[in-house]
Design a protein around this motif. Structure first.
Motif, PDB file in Angstrom:
ATOM      1  N   SER A 166      45.392  21.099  20.695  1.00 48.50           N
ATOM      2  CA  SER A 166      45.532  22.029  21.811  1.00 48.50           C
ATOM      3  C   SER A 166      46.596  21.498  22.753  1.00 48.50           C
ATOM      4  CB  SER A 166      44.198  22.176  22.552  1.00 48.50           C
ATOM      5  OG  SER A 166      44.346  23.020  23.682  1.00 48.50           O
ATOM      6  N   ALA A 167      47.505  22.370  23.167  1.00 45.56           N
ATOM      7  CA  ALA A 167      48.588  21.964  24.061  1.00 45.56           C
ATOM      8  C   ALA A 167      48.942  23.116  24.984  1.00 45.56           C
ATOM      9  CB  ALA A 167      49.819  21.536  23.264  1.00 45.56           C
ATOM     10  N   ASP A 168      49.288  22.785  26.195  1.00 50.08           N
ATOM     11  CA  ASP A 168      49.769  23.794  27.136  1.00 50.08           C
ATOM     12  C   ASP A 168      50.757  23.157  28.095  1.00 50.08           C
ATOM     13  OD1 ASP A 168      48.343  23.192  29.940  1.00 50.08           O
ATOM     14  OD2 ASP A 168      46.875  22.865  28.361  1.00 50.08           O
ATOM     15  N   ILE A 169      51.700  23.960  28.540  1.00 53.75           N
ATOM     16  CA  ILE A 169      52.728  23.493  29.459  1.00 53.75           C
ATOM     17  C   ILE A 169      53.152  24.664  30.335  1.00 53.75           C
ATOM     18  CG2 ILE A 169      54.655  23.980  27.877  1.00 53.75           C
ATOM     19  CD1 ILE A 169      55.977  21.403  28.915  1.00 53.75           C
ATOM     20  N   GLY A 170      53.488  24.377  31.570  1.00 59.90           N
ATOM     21  CA  GLY A 170      53.885  25.434  32.486  1.00 59.90           C
ATOM     22  C   GLY A 170      54.790  24.898  33.573  1.00 59.90           C
ATOM     23  N   THR A 171      55.442  25.812  34.256  1.00 60.07           N
ATOM     24  CA  THR A 171      56.312  25.442  35.369  1.00 60.07           C
ATOM     25  C   THR A 171      56.293  26.551  36.405  1.00 60.07           C
ATOM     26  OG1 THR A 171      58.551  24.726  35.990  1.00 60.07           O
ATOM     27  CG2 THR A 171      58.392  26.448  34.331  1.00 60.07           C
ATOM     28  N   ARG A 172      56.497  26.170  37.647  1.00 59.38           N
ATOM     29  CA  ARG A 172      56.528  27.130  38.753  1.00 59.38           C
ATOM     30  C   ARG A 172      57.883  27.028  39.436  1.00 59.38           C
ATOM     31  NH1 ARG A 172      53.253  30.042  42.641  1.00 59.38           N
ATOM     32  NH2 ARG A 172      54.786  30.802  44.128  1.00 59.38           N
ATOM     33  N   ARG A 173      58.531  28.169  39.607  1.00 57.65           N
ATOM     34  CA  ARG A 173      59.795  28.262  40.316  1.00 57.65           C
ATOM     35  C   ARG A 173      59.601  29.168  41.525  1.00 57.65           C
ATOM     36  NH1 ARG A 173      62.813  24.917  40.475  1.00 57.65           N
ATOM     37  NH2 ARG A 173      64.772  26.075  40.458  1.00 57.65           N
ATOM     38  N   PRO A 174      60.560  29.225  42.431  1.00 55.06           N
ATOM     39  CA  PRO A 174      60.358  30.038  43.632  1.00 55.06           C
ATOM     40  C   PRO A 174      60.039  31.505  43.368  1.00 55.06           C
ATOM     41  CG  PRO A 174      62.198  28.550  43.971  1.00 55.06           C
ATOM     42  CD  PRO A 174      61.782  28.401  42.533  1.00 55.06           C
ATOM     43  N   THR A 175      60.560  32.078  42.283  1.00 54.08           N
ATOM     44  CA  THR A 175      60.360  33.515  42.064  1.00 54.08           C
ATOM     45  C   THR A 175      59.584  33.854  40.798  1.00 54.08           C
ATOM     46  OG1 THR A 175      62.498  33.657  40.937  1.00 54.08           O
ATOM     47  CG2 THR A 175      62.469  34.095  43.320  1.00 54.08           C
ATOM     48  N   PHE A 176      59.131  32.855  40.032  1.00 47.21           N
ATOM     49  CA  PHE A 176      58.397  33.167  38.812  1.00 47.21           C
ATOM     50  C   PHE A 176      57.575  31.958  38.357  1.00 47.21           C
ATOM     51  CE2 PHE A 176      62.436  31.446  37.340  1.00 47.21           C
ATOM     52  CZ  PHE A 176      62.039  30.569  36.348  1.00 47.21           C
ATOM     53  N   GLU A 177      56.623  32.246  37.445  1.00 44.64           N
ATOM     54  CA  GLU A 177      55.817  31.237  36.782  1.00 44.64           C
ATOM     55  C   GLU A 177      55.901  31.460  35.276  1.00 44.64           C
ATOM     56  OE1 GLU A 177      52.135  30.490  39.865  1.00 44.64           O
ATOM     57  OE2 GLU A 177      52.108  32.300  38.635  1.00 44.64           O
ATOM     58  N   VAL A 178      55.968  30.376  34.500  1.00 49.39           N
ATOM     59  CA  VAL A 178      56.025  30.462  33.043  1.00 49.39           C
ATOM     60  C   VAL A 178      55.016  29.467  32.465  1.00 49.39           C
ATOM     61  CG1 VAL A 178      57.422  30.138  30.976  1.00 49.39           C
ATOM     62  CG2 VAL A 178      58.442  31.152  33.005  1.00 49.39           C
ATOM     63  N   SER A 179      54.282  29.893  31.442  1.00 51.02           N
ATOM     64  CA  SER A 179      53.344  28.991  30.783  1.00 51.02           C
ATOM     65  C   SER A 179      53.336  29.252  29.280  1.00 51.02           C
ATOM     66  CB  SER A 179      51.931  29.165  31.347  1.00 51.02           C
ATOM     67  OG  SER A 179      51.440  30.459  31.096  1.00 51.02           O
ATOM     68  N   LEU A 180      53.135  28.188  28.506  1.00 48.99           N
ATOM     69  CA  LEU A 180      53.024  28.249  27.051  1.00 48.99           C
ATOM     70  C   LEU A 180      51.748  27.529  26.637  1.00 48.99           C
ATOM     71  CD1 LEU A 180      56.701  27.245  26.106  1.00 48.99           C
ATOM     72  CD2 LEU A 180      55.769  29.561  26.190  1.00 48.99           C
ATOM     73  N   SER A 181      51.041  28.076  25.660  1.00 50.01           N
ATOM     74  CA  SER A 181      49.826  27.435  25.165  1.00 50.01           C
ATOM     75  C   SER A 181      49.728  27.601  23.656  1.00 50.01           C
ATOM     76  CB  SER A 181      48.583  28.019  25.844  1.00 50.01           C
ATOM     77  OG  SER A 181      48.433  29.389  25.528  1.00 50.01           O
ATOM     78  N   PHE A 182      49.086  26.609  23.017  1.00 45.90           N
ATOM     79  CA  PHE A 182      48.932  26.613  21.561  1.00 45.90           C
ATOM     80  C   PHE A 182      47.616  25.933  21.213  1.00 45.90           C
ATOM     81  CE2 PHE A 182      49.369  24.519  17.434  1.00 45.90           C
ATOM     82  CZ  PHE A 182      49.699  25.606  16.628  1.00 45.90           C
ATOM     83  N   ASP A 183      46.825  26.576  20.351  1.00 43.13           N
ATOM     84  CA  ASP A 183      45.545  26.019  19.893  1.00 43.13           C
ATOM     85  C   ASP A 183      45.408  26.256  18.401  1.00 43.13           C
ATOM     86  OD1 ASP A 183      43.866  25.327  22.466  1.00 43.13           O
ATOM     87  OD2 ASP A 183      44.789  27.265  22.870  1.00 43.13           O
ATOM     88  N   THR A 184      44.976  25.227  17.689  1.00 45.29           N
ATOM     89  CA  THR A 184      44.737  25.394  16.260  1.00 45.29           C
ATOM     90  C   THR A 184      43.579  24.504  15.826  1.00 45.29           C
ATOM     91  OG1 THR A 184      45.741  25.341  14.051  1.00 45.29           O
ATOM     92  CG2 THR A 184      46.394  23.612  15.591  1.00 45.29           C
ATOM     93  N   THR A 185      42.784  25.010  14.902  1.00 46.95           N
ATOM     94  CA  THR A 185      41.658  24.261  14.328  1.00 46.95           C
ATOM     95  C   THR A 185      41.663  24.470  12.816  1.00 46.95           C
ATOM     96  OG1 THR A 185      40.310  24.570  16.321  1.00 46.95           O
ATOM     97  CG2 THR A 185      39.157  23.934  14.318  1.00 46.95           C
ATOM     98  N   VAL A 186      41.597  23.381  12.059  1.00 50.64           N
ATOM     99  CA  VAL A 186      41.609  23.428  10.601  1.00 50.64           C
ATOM    100  C   VAL A 186      40.331  22.781  10.090  1.00 50.64           C
ATOM    101  CG1 VAL A 186      42.798  22.739   8.496  1.00 50.64           C
ATOM    102  CG2 VAL A 186      44.123  23.356  10.523  1.00 50.64           C
ATOM    103  N   THR A 187      39.621  23.478   9.183  1.00 54.13           N
ATOM    104  CA  THR A 187      38.380  22.969   8.607  1.00 54.13           C
ATOM    105  C   THR A 187      38.547  22.829   7.108  1.00 54.13           C
ATOM    106  OG1 THR A 187      37.077  24.085  10.324  1.00 54.13           O
ATOM    107  CG2 THR A 187      35.902  23.360   8.352  1.00 54.13           C
ATOM    108  N   VAL A 188      38.199  21.652   6.594  1.00 56.93           N
ATOM    109  CA  VAL A 188      38.305  21.345   5.163  1.00 56.93           C
ATOM    110  C   VAL A 188      36.910  21.006   4.650  1.00 56.93           C
ATOM    111  CG1 VAL A 188      39.344  19.846   3.437  1.00 56.93           C
ATOM    112  CG2 VAL A 188      40.652  20.498   5.468  1.00 56.93           C
ATOM    113  N   GLN A 189      36.497  21.634   3.531  1.00 56.94           N
ATOM    114  CA  GLN A 189      35.193  21.354   2.939  1.00 56.94           C
ATOM    115  C   GLN A 189      35.292  21.449   1.418  1.00 56.94           C
ATOM    116  OE1 GLN A 189      32.294  24.364   4.077  1.00 56.94           O
ATOM    117  NE2 GLN A 189      33.936  25.787   4.595  1.00 56.94           N
ATOM    118  N   PRO A 190      34.431  20.726   0.697  1.00 57.11           N
ATOM    119  CA  PRO A 190      34.515  20.706  -0.775  1.00 57.11           C
ATOM    120  C   PRO A 190      34.262  22.084  -1.383  1.00 57.11           C
ATOM    121  CG  PRO A 190      33.135  18.914   0.057  1.00 57.11           C
ATOM    122  CD  PRO A 190      33.398  19.823   1.211  1.00 57.11           C
TER     123      PRO A 190
END
Length: 201
Positions: free
Chosen positions: A113-137
């Motif tokens: 899981s990762a997220d990043i964002g920034t705030r500027r005087p006239t806008f806000e930007v954010s990015l997020s990513f989530d992944t889950t992998v399950t392995v079973q016989p």
């Protein structure tokens, strides 16, 4: 108190000190603040001011920019945000990794899981990513992945324009790719040191 002014939000001023760690001070108990750093100051009516913080008359906050100082009523100020100079200092984010394995069932799972964002005087930007992998016989691998990019344009008089794009994949549901695009218009109806209420469509 001496330290670095981090932010003012919901009636609490965050101050980072060297001897006491991070200190939170109730805004209605603050007589005045001074800082040479660059800040964004937002008032109750949605107006935004930019500059360093200077001392003023009791009950006022001086915002200095290019030789001009604007006095603001302390009780009208609802938010203060630090605006740092370099690009990397303006980024705020986190990353999380996880893994587990059950020996009796042979099931292993990993997550990112990762997220990043920034705030500027006239806008806000954010990015997020989530992944889950399950392995079973004797079973195909299963995965759930979601990513999102969001943008919020800040306008005058507490108006804002939000927009986002989201991608999803879930093998448990047989979902190869689902894309969602959203946009709209909103306004903060109530903005004070104690509450923030917005509405949008």
């Amino acid at each position: 108190l001496q330290g670095e002014i981090k932010r003012l939000q919901f009636g609490r001023l965050e101050l980072s000190t060297t001897s006491m760690g991070t200190v939170y001070v109730e805004w209605d108990k603050v007589v005045g603040i001074v800082s040479p750093n660059y800040y964004e100051i937002e008032t109750r009516d949605g107006a935004r001011y930019y500059g360093s913080l200077e001392s003023g008359a009791p009950g006022t906050l001086g915002v200095a920019l290019e030789g001009t100082t604007t006095p603001l009523d302390v009780f009208s100020v609802v938010r203060i945000r630090r605006i740092k100079e370099s690009f990397w200092d303006r980024l705020d984010g986190s990353i999380s990794l996880g893994a587990s394995y059950t020996r009796s069932s042979g099931i292993g799972q990993g997550s990112l899981s990762a997220d990043i964002g920034t705030r500027r005087p006239t806008f806000e930007v954010s990015l997020s990513f989530d992944t889950t992998v399950t392995v079973q016989p004797d079973q195909p691998d299963q995965s759930r992945t979601a990513g999102q990019a969001a943008y919020n344009k800040l306008l005058r008089d507490r108006w804002y324009i939000p927009g986002s794009v989201r991608f999803e994949r879930n093998t448990d549901l047989g979902l190869d790719l689902r894309t969602s695009v959203a946009g709209g218009l909103g306004r903060y109806l109530v903005q004070s040191n104690r509450s923030l209420l917005g509405a949008g469509a």
